[in-house]
Design a protein around this motif. Structure first.
Motif, PDB file in Angstrom:
ATOM      1  N   UNK A   9       0.871  -1.168   0.000  1.00 14.84           N
ATOM      2  CA  UNK A   9       0.000   0.000   0.000  1.00 14.84           C
ATOM      3  C   UNK A   9       0.911   1.222   0.000  1.00 14.84           C
ATOM      4  N   UNK A  10       1.014   1.882  -1.142  1.00 14.22           N
ATOM      5  CA  UNK A  10       1.977   2.979  -1.275  1.00 14.22           C
ATOM      6  C   UNK A  10       1.653   4.154  -0.344  1.00 14.22           C
ATOM      7  N   UNK A  11       0.365   4.435  -0.095  1.00 12.91           N
ATOM      8  CA  UNK A  11       0.016   5.524   0.828  1.00 12.91           C
ATOM      9  C   UNK A  11       0.535   5.236   2.230  1.00 12.91           C
ATOM     10  N   UNK A  12       0.328   4.007   2.678  1.00 12.66           N
ATOM     11  CA  UNK A  12       0.799   3.630   4.017  1.00 12.66           C
ATOM     12  C   UNK A  12       2.325   3.631   4.073  1.00 12.66           C
ATOM     13  N   UNK A  13       2.955   3.103   3.034  1.00 16.29           N
ATOM     14  CA  UNK A  13       4.420   3.048   3.014  1.00 16.29           C
ATOM     15  C   UNK A  13       5.031   4.445   3.038  1.00 16.29           C
ATOM     16  N   UNK A  14       4.432   5.394   2.313  1.00 12.57           N
ATOM     17  CA  UNK A  14       4.922   6.775   2.325  1.00 12.57           C
ATOM     18  C   UNK A  14       4.798   7.380   3.722  1.00 12.57           C
ATOM     19  N   UNK A  15       3.677   7.134   4.387  1.00  9.10           N
ATOM     20  CA  UNK A  15       3.496   7.662   5.737  1.00  9.10           C
ATOM     21  C   UNK A  15       4.443   6.977   6.719  1.00  9.10           C
ATOM     22  N   UNK A  16       4.684   5.686   6.537  1.00  4.14           N
ATOM     23  CA  UNK A  16       5.631   4.983   7.401  1.00  4.14           C
ATOM     24  C   UNK A  16       7.027   5.591   7.266  1.00  4.14           C
ATOM     25  N   UNK A  17       7.424   5.911   6.032  1.00  2.00           N
ATOM     26  CA  UNK A  17       8.729   6.547   5.817  1.00  2.00           C
ATOM     27  C   UNK A  17       8.787   7.912   6.498  1.00  2.00           C
ATOM     28  N   UNK A  18       7.714   8.705   6.354  1.00  2.00           N
ATOM     29  CA  UNK A  18       7.663  10.027   6.981  1.00  2.00           C
ATOM     30  C   UNK A  18       7.665   9.902   8.502  1.00  2.00           C
ATOM     31  N   UNK A  19       6.923   8.931   9.036  1.00  6.59           N
ATOM     32  CA  UNK A  19       6.870   8.717  10.490  1.00  6.59           C
ATOM     33  C   UNK A  19       8.231   8.273  11.017  1.00  6.59           C
ATOM     34  N   UNK A  20       8.930   7.458  10.250  1.00 11.75           N
ATOM     35  CA  UNK A  20      10.271   7.001  10.640  1.00 11.75           C
ATOM     36  C   UNK A  20      11.226   8.202  10.705  1.00 11.75           C
ATOM     37  N   UNK A  21      11.146   9.089   9.719  1.00 13.13           N
ATOM     38  CA  UNK A  21      11.984  10.288   9.724  1.00 13.13           C
ATOM     39  C   UNK A  21      11.632  11.169  10.929  1.00 13.13           C
ATOM     40  N   UNK A  22      10.337  11.375  11.176  1.00 16.69           N
ATOM     41  CA  UNK A  22       9.875  12.162  12.308  1.00 16.69           C
ATOM     42  C   UNK A  22      10.387  11.574  13.623  1.00 16.69           C
ATOM     43  N   UNK A  23      10.263  10.254  13.769  1.00 16.91           N
ATOM     44  CA  UNK A  23      10.741   9.556  14.964  1.00 16.91           C
ATOM     45  C   UNK A  23      12.213   9.881  15.213  1.00 16.91           C
TER      46      UNK A  23
END
Length: 82
Positions: A9-23
């Motif tokens: 799911x590309x939408x979820x994967x993009x948010x996971x990448x952004x959340x990882x950066x935020x973390x």
């Protein structure tokens, strides 16, 4: 021969990448978001996209984040707000 398909799911994967950066940015400020998670969209919720849940933050975590954010050049002091 099987066809190569993806269930990603590309939408979820993009948010996971952004959340990882935020973390990692928050971790660099001295706060570890142990309970951070990406939540699926909710049918009954106001927002219909994937959400990042930050989890529980302690008083020390909030104080650390507030102190770091106060140092940011774009931050305006909340003490000057009415």
């Amino acid at each position: 021969m099987f066809e190569d398909i993806s269930f990603a799911n590309s939408d979820r994967e993009e948010l996971e990448d952004a959340a990882r950066e935020f973390f990692n940015h928050i971790k660099d400020l001295g706060v570890r978001l142990d309970d951070i998670d990406v939540l699926d969209p909710c049918d009954g919720c106001r927002r219909h996209a994937y959400l990042v849940h930050l989890g529980n933050l302690t008083h020390d975590d909030i104080t650390t984040l507030n102190n770091a954010l106060r140092q940011h050049p774009a931050a305006k002091s909340v003490t000057r707000r009415p």
